[in-house]
Enzyme design. Structure first.
Site, short mmCIF file in Angstrom:
data_model
loop_
_atom_site.label_atom_id
_atom_site.label_comp_id
_atom_site.label_asym_id
_atom_site.label_seq_id
_atom_site.Cartn_x
_atom_site.Cartn_y
_atom_site.Cartn_z
N SER A 49 -17.58 -8.24 -19.68
CA SER A 49 -18.96 -7.84 -19.91
C SER A 49 -19.66 -8.99 -20.60
O SER A 49 -19.01 -9.96 -20.99
CB SER A 49 -19.04 -6.58 -20.78
OG SER A 49 -20.38 -6.20 -20.99
N ARG A 294 -17.54 -8.42 -12.10
CA ARG A 294 -17.34 -6.97 -12.19
C ARG A 294 -18.60 -6.27 -11.74
O ARG A 294 -19.71 -6.71 -12.05
CB ARG A 294 -17.03 -6.57 -13.63
CG ARG A 294 -16.55 -5.12 -13.79
CD ARG A 294 -15.18 -4.92 -13.20
NE ARG A 294 -14.61 -3.60 -13.45
CZ ARG A 294 -14.71 -2.57 -12.61
NH1 ARG A 294 -15.36 -2.70 -11.47
NH2 ARG A 294 -14.16 -1.42 -12.88
N THR A 330 -21.66 -0.31 -23.61
CA THR A 330 -20.46 -0.05 -24.39
C THR A 330 -20.67 1.10 -25.36
O THR A 330 -19.82 1.99 -25.49
CB THR A 330 -20.04 -1.32 -25.16
OG1 THR A 330 -19.82 -2.38 -24.23
CG2 THR A 330 -18.78 -1.08 -25.97
N CYS A 484 -18.41 -10.89 -1.75
CA CYS A 484 -17.19 -10.99 -2.57
C CYS A 484 -17.25 -12.27 -3.38
O CYS A 484 -17.42 -13.36 -2.82
CB CYS A 484 -15.95 -10.99 -1.69
SG CYS A 484 -14.43 -11.32 -2.62
N CYS A 508 -8.19 -11.18 -5.36
CA CYS A 508 -9.10 -10.12 -5.80
C CYS A 508 -9.16 -10.03 -7.33
O CYS A 508 -8.13 -9.91 -8.00
CB CYS A 508 -8.65 -8.79 -5.21
SG CYS A 508 -9.65 -7.38 -5.70
N CYS A 511 -13.43 -6.49 -8.78
CA CYS A 511 -14.84 -6.24 -9.12
C CYS A 511 -15.38 -5.00 -8.43
O CYS A 511 -16.38 -4.45 -8.86
CB CYS A 511 -15.70 -7.46 -8.81
SG CYS A 511 -16.02 -7.73 -7.05
N CYS A 514 -16.83 -4.98 -2.80
CA CYS A 514 -16.61 -4.71 -1.37
C CYS A 514 -16.63 -3.21 -1.09
O CYS A 514 -17.18 -2.76 -0.08
CB CYS A 514 -15.30 -5.32 -0.91
SG CYS A 514 -13.85 -4.77 -1.86
#
Length: 539
Positions: A49, A294, A330, A484, A508, A511, A514
C-alpha cells in the site's frame, strides 16, 4: 483442526479481528481459540500500500501502540496536490479529505508484521505459507471452515515426492479477510448471493516502487499527490509520493480499471509518470529498492456487499471499505474487523444466537466507517463524467453539501465491461525504459522477490482456452499483455500465424488485475501453492 474462529488473510483486517477477539476473551475471562492463515511466506510478504495511515482504529484497538513499538516513525508534515500537464504542473488546493495532519507514512507490510507479533502474544495461532484454497460447508449449507491447498503437486496436478495433503480447518465462525478480489470471497458472493441488490464493485490497480534517494532530496513526512498527465481526462488515475525515514521514498500510480482503451498499460503509464519535470528530480541519483502491484476496491458505499452469511463474515478490503477520496483504507479495514470481532464474540457466547452474525451489519451501519463512506459516496462515481466535471462536482459535494447531498450517484458498469475494441481506440506508443528512472516489467518483478515453483499447477485458470485468441486478441489486441503489471500474459506464435496465449505464472505478483479486467471474465485467479508469490520488504 478445530477452532472457534478461523481467519483467512494476514492483512490489517484479519490481524485486527484476531487481536480484538483475544482482547475480549481476556477481558471476559473466556477461552476462545483463533487461527489465522496467510498465503504469503510470512506476515507482510504480500502487503502493499502507499501508505499514509490514519490511527483512529489503531488508537481504539491498541491505545498504547507507541509504547509497544508500532513502526509508525514518520509523521506526515506537508501535503501537496498537483495537476500535471505533459510539461508543467500547477498546485491545486488540497481537498479536505486528503489533509494528513496527525497521520503517519508507513510501510504497511512492516505494520502488519508488528500486528502479527501483537496477535501471537495474545495467543493467536498464525500459519504463514498456508493458502486457504477451498471453503468447506456443513450439510445445511453453512460455512464449516476452509481447507488449505495441497503442497507438492506437479503442473498437471499429480503428486510429486514432496506432496503433502492440505489441512481442513473447521470453525464455529470463519472471517474472510482476503483483501481485494478475494478468491474464496468470490465463491461466497455466488453461493450466498451477497452482491444481490448492490452496485458492481469498481477497482483500481496500484503500482508502487520504493526508492532510496539522495539525502539532500529527502523530505521526511512530505506527501504529494498528482492528477492529470499521463492520464487523459476521461481516465481515472493519479499518483502518490511519500517520504519515509532513512532517505526512502515510495512512489506509485493508481489507474482506475474502468478505463476504455485496450492499448493502455498501467505499468508503462507509471514509468512514464516518473519522467515528468516536476517529478523526476526527486529520484535522480537514487536507487530503486523494490517493486510491487495490487488491485484495490474503489466502489465505496454503493458496492459494499452483504457482510454476513451462515458461519462467516467479510471484513476489510475484501468487502470494499476503502475511502477513495481520502486515499486510505487501513483504518476502515481495521475498524470493520473489530466490529465483526465484537459481534462474533457475543454470538459465540450465546447458545441461542444462531450461526449468522447479523449484528455485524447493524454495527457497521452505526459506525464511523459507514459515516465516512456515506459522506464521500458520490466522489468516485462522478469521474464517469471526466476529470474536470468530476473535480467541480466533488468540490460542490464536499464544500456545499458536506457529503450530505440528497442523491447518490451510481456505478453503472463492472470494469471488465468498459473496454472498447482496439480498432476504435488510439494506439499508445510508450518510450523504451532507460534503466535509470524507468524500467521494464521483468526487472521490476525481480525486485518484488516473486517466486513460484516452476512445475506447480498454474493458478491462472482459463475457463475456455480458445477465448484469448478468438476474442481477446481479435477484438481487443490481447489487453492482458498490458493490464498485467508483471509480464504474466504473452501472445506467442504470431509470426507463424498460430498465435496462442502463454501464461508465465511464475511472474505473478498476486495483484488480481487479470481476474478483474479480463473482458470475457475467462481468467479465474485461484490461490497458488502456499508461500508463493511476492516477498515484499518494507512495502
Amino acid at each position: 483442526m478445530e477452532y472457534d474462529v478461523v481467519i483467512v488473510g494476514g492483512g490489517p483486517a484479519g490481524l485486527s479481528s484476531a487481536i480484538r477477539l483475544k482482547q475480549l476473551a481476556a477481558e471476559n475471562g473466556r477461552e476462545i481459540s483463533v487461527c489465522l492463515l496467510e498465503k504469503g511466506s510470512e506476515i507482510g510478504a504480500h502487503i502493499l500500500s502507499g501508505a499514509v495511515i490514519e490511527t483512529r482504529a489503531l488508537d481504539e484497538l491498541i491505545p498504547d501502540w507507541k509504547d509497544k513499538g508500532a513502526p509508525l516513525n514518520t509523521p506526515a508534515t506537508a501535503d501537496r496536490f498537483l495537476y500535471l500537464t505533459e510539461t508543467g504542473s500547477r498546485a491545486l488546493p488540497t481537498p479536505p479529505q486528503m489533509h494528513n495532519d496527525g497521520n503517519y507514512i508507513v510501510s504497511l507490510g512492516n505494520f502488519c508484521r508488528w500486528l502479527g507479533e501483537q496477535a501471537e502474544a495474545l495467543g493467536v495461532e498464525i500459519y504463514p505459507g498456508f493458502a486457504a484454497a477451498e471453503v468447506l460447508y456443513h450439510e445445511d449449507g453453512s460455512v464449516k471452515g476452509v481447507a488449505t491447498g495441497d503442497m507438492g503437486l506437479d503442473r498437471e496436478g499429480n503428486h510429486t515426492d514432496a506432496w503433502e495433503a492440505g489441512m481442513e480447518l473447521w470453525a464455529r465462525q470463519t472471517i474472510f479477510a482476503e483483501g481485494c478480489r478475494g478468491s474464496l470471497t468470490k465463491t461466497l458472493f455466488e453461493r450466498f448471493k451477497l452482491r444481490d441488490g448492490v452496485e458492481p464493485q469498481t477497482y483500481g490497480i496500484g503500482i508502487k516502487e520504493l526508492w532510496e534517494v539522495k539525502p539532500e532530496l529527502h523530505q521526511p513526512g512530505s506527501v504529494t499527490h498528482t492528477i492529470g498527465w499521463p492520464m487523459n481526462t476521461s481516465t481515472y488515475g493519479g499518483s502518490f509520493i511519500y517520504h519515509l525515514e532513512n532517505n526512502q521514498v515510495v512512489v506509485g500510480y493508481v489507474v482506475g480499471l474502468d478505463y476504455q482503451n485496450p492499448h493502455l498499460s498501467p505499468f508503462d503509464e507509471f514509468q512514464r509518470f516518473k519522467t515528468h519535470p516536476a517529478i523526476r528530480g526527486v529520484f535522480e541519483g537514487g536507487r530503486r529498492l523494490s517493486y510491487g502491484a495490487r488491485a484495490l476496491s474503489e466502489g465505496g458505499l454503493q458496492s459494499v456487499p452483504k457482510l454476513t452469511f451462515p458461519g462467516g463474515v467479510l471484513v476489510g478490503d475484501t468487502a470494499g471499505f476503502l475511502n477513495v477520496p481520502k486515499i486510505k483504507g487501513t483504518h476502515t479495514a481495521m475498524k470493520s474487523a473489530m466490529l465483526a470481532a465484537d459481534t462474533l464474540f457475543a454470538l459465540l457466547g450465546d447458545e441461542n444466537a444462531g450461526n449468522e452474525a447479523t449484528g455485524y451489519t447493524a454495527a457497521y451501519k452505526a459506525s464511523w466507517v459507514h459515516d465516512e463512506l456515506y459522506s464521500v459516496r458520490n466522489v468516485r462515481p462522478s469521474f464517469q463524467w471526466g476529470l474536470w466535471p468530476a473535480m467541480i462536482y466533488s468540490a460542490i459535494d464536499t464544500y456545499l453539501f458536506r457529503g450530505r447531498a440528497p442523491w447518490t450517484l451510481h456505478h453503472k458498469h463492472a470494469d471488465h465491461e468498459t473496454l472498447k475494441p482496439a480498432s476504435q481506440m488510439p494506439k499508445i506508443v510508450y518510450p523504451k525504459p532507460d534503466n535509470v528512472l524507468t524500467f521494464d516489467k521483468l526487472s521490476s518483478v525481480f525486485l518484488s522477490n516473486t517466486n513460484h515453483r516452476e512445475d506447480e499447477p498454474i493458478h491462472l485458470r482459463l475457463k475456455d482456452p480458445g477465448v484469448p485468441v478468438r476474442i481477446n486478441l481479435a477484438t481487443y489486441d490481447a489487453p492482458e499483455q498490458r493490464y498485467c503489471p508483471a509480464g504474466v500474459y504473452e501472445i506467442v506464435g504470431q509470426d507463424t500465424g498460430e498465435p496462442r496465449l502463454q501464461i508465465n505464472s511464475q511472474n505473478c505478483v498476486h495483484c488480481k488485475t487479470c481476474d478483474i479486467k479480463d473482458p470475457t471474465q475467462n481468467i479465474n485467479w485461484v490461490t497458488p501453492e502456499g508461500g508463493g508469490g511476492p516477498n515484499y520488504p518494507n512495502m
